[in-house]
Design an enzyme around this catalytic site. Structure first.
Site, PDB file in Angstrom:
ATOM      1  N   LYS A  54      -5.368   6.469  -4.898  1.00  0.00           N
ATOM      2  CA  LYS A  54      -4.922   5.605  -6.000  1.00  0.00           C
ATOM      3  C   LYS A  54      -5.522   6.078  -7.325  1.00  0.00           C
ATOM      4  CE  LYS A  54      -4.116   1.752  -2.907  1.00  0.00           C
ATOM      5  NZ  LYS A  54      -4.711   0.685  -2.121  1.00  0.00           N
ATOM      6  N   GLN A  98      -8.924  -3.950  -2.099  1.00  0.00           N
ATOM      7  CA  GLN A  98      -8.474  -3.190  -0.934  1.00  0.00           C
ATOM      8  C   GLN A  98      -8.700  -3.991   0.356  1.00  0.00           C
ATOM      9  OE1 GLN A  98      -6.884  -0.206  -1.129  1.00  0.00           O
ATOM     10  NE2 GLN A  98      -6.631  -0.155   1.086  1.00  0.00           N
ATOM     11  N   ASP A 123      -0.756  -6.206  -6.537  1.00  0.00           N
ATOM     12  CA  ASP A 123      -0.354  -6.230  -5.122  1.00  0.00           C
ATOM     13  C   ASP A 123       0.774  -7.231  -4.893  1.00  0.00           C
ATOM     14  OD1 ASP A 123      -1.456  -4.530  -3.184  1.00  0.00           O
ATOM     15  OD2 ASP A 123      -3.391  -5.561  -3.238  1.00  0.00           O
TER      16      ASP A 123
HETATM   17  N1  GUN Z   1      -4.467  -2.119   2.649  1.00  0.00           N
HETATM   18  C1  GUN Z   1      -3.370  -1.592   3.244  1.00  0.00           C
HETATM   19  N2  GUN Z   1      -2.266  -1.812   2.487  1.00  0.00           N
HETATM   20  C2  GUN Z   1      -2.672  -2.499   1.403  1.00  0.00           C
HETATM   21  C3  GUN Z   1      -1.993  -2.988   0.261  1.00  0.00           C
HETATM   22  O1  GUN Z   1      -0.777  -2.866   0.081  1.00  0.00           O
HETATM   23  N3  GUN Z   1      -2.776  -3.637  -0.652  1.00  0.00           N
HETATM   24  C4  GUN Z   1      -4.113  -3.799  -0.479  1.00  0.00           C
HETATM   25  N4  GUN Z   1      -4.787  -4.463  -1.416  1.00  0.00           N
HETATM   26  N5  GUN Z   1      -4.772  -3.335   0.573  1.00  0.00           N
HETATM   27  C5  GUN Z   1      -4.047  -2.685   1.504  1.00  0.00           C
END
Ligand code: GUN
Length: 289
Positions: A54, A98, A123
């Protein structure tokens, strides 16, 4: 006939380029560089890889990125205080916590996610954004389903009037995917662990989405010839071997189009996160004028 393989990188490149151009436009017009904060608690190895990817994507697209790292032993109060700081931080337009959270925080997951200011919720997990999506007023939509739908559009796979079947009813994938496809006039069925005669339902799908978390769950006999199969699963079956929820070898002989794992949907998720961060920055810059 072998299916068309929908490689995530081809579609992610287009989504990211659009996000880069929009970030540049916002910077020129308002002097604001879109900014993303990624909060990670603990040292889950898969999560650490995702978080690195990211930050790398932000660097490529002209998006400011901030890593907020907390120990596995962090308390709920500590995490909430960091979210409060980020909610107030003008450099930050998007906040992502996360998942999965470490064991000690997992029970507080909803409280933690709901603390994020909905305008910074890239998200799309906050109940305000979930509600907006369900009434068709969404601006920040969960990245994985949003990326899959954008891929279908870019690949010119018809959604309007299509029969779509989703396996899995999670808040992250299944439910928002249902809303996005419904808004685009698909006829949508959501299946789950209590669904009876699953294969009879999946065989009706023009678009079949698998988000189950079980390797090889979707077999060739569950797929209508020519269907588009989107595999959202990421299952680690050996230290260096990732597979999806779909038996790729067999299903690609029946399907019309299919996403691989790895190299499919995962890349779209990050691309959409970049787009959501830029969208959040645009909305916040507009709100301050
Ligand atoms: N962990 C796996 N997929 C995601 C996601 O789309 N968002 C977040 N915050 N954590 C994740």
């Amino acid at each position: 006939m072998a299916a068309r393989i929908l490689y995530g990188k081809d579609f992610a490149a287009k989504i990211k380029e659009d996000a880069r151009l929009e970030a540049e436009k916002i910077l020129k017009a308002t002097g604001v560089m879109p900014g993303l904060a990624v909060v990670i608690a603990g040292h889950d190895p898969a999560s650490e890889v995702y978080v690195r990817n990211k930050h790398k994507a932000c660097g490529e697209l002209g998006i400011f990125s901030l890593a907020v790292e907390l120990p596995e032993t962090a308390t709920k109060e500590e995490l909430l205080a960091r979210i409060d700081d980020l909610n107030r931080d003008d450099r930050i337009h998007g906040i992502l916590v996360q998942l999965p959270l470490p064991k000690g925080l997992a029970a507080a997951e909803s409280e933690i996610l709901n603390r994020i200011d909905p305008v910074k919720d890239v998200d799309g997990f906050h109940p305000v954004n979930v509600g907006r999506l369900s009434v068709g007023e969404a601006s920040l939509v969960p990245c994985t389903p949003a990326g899959c739908v954008r891929m279908l559009e870019l690949a010119e796979i018809p959604i309007d009037g299509a029969r779509a079947v989703i396996i899995g009813r999670s808040n992250i994938v299944g439910k928002p995917m249902m809303n996005l496809l419904l808004q685009r006039n698909a006829t949508v069925t959501v299946c789950h662990s209590h669904t009876k005669d699953l294969a009879a339902i999946t065989r009706e799908a023009d678009i079949l989405v698998a988000a189950v978390g079980k390797p090889g769950f979707v077999t060739a006999d569950m797929v209508k010839p020519g269907a588009t199969v989107i595999d959202v699963g990421i299952n680690r079956i050996a230290p260096k071997k990732l597979v999806g929820d779909v038996d790729f070898e067999a299903v690609s002989e029946v399907a019309g189009a299919i996403t691989p794992v790895p190299g499919g949907v995962g890349l779209l998720t990050i691309a959409m996160l970049m787009q959501n961060t830029v969208t959040a920055a645009r909305l916040q810059a507009g709100a301050k004028k």
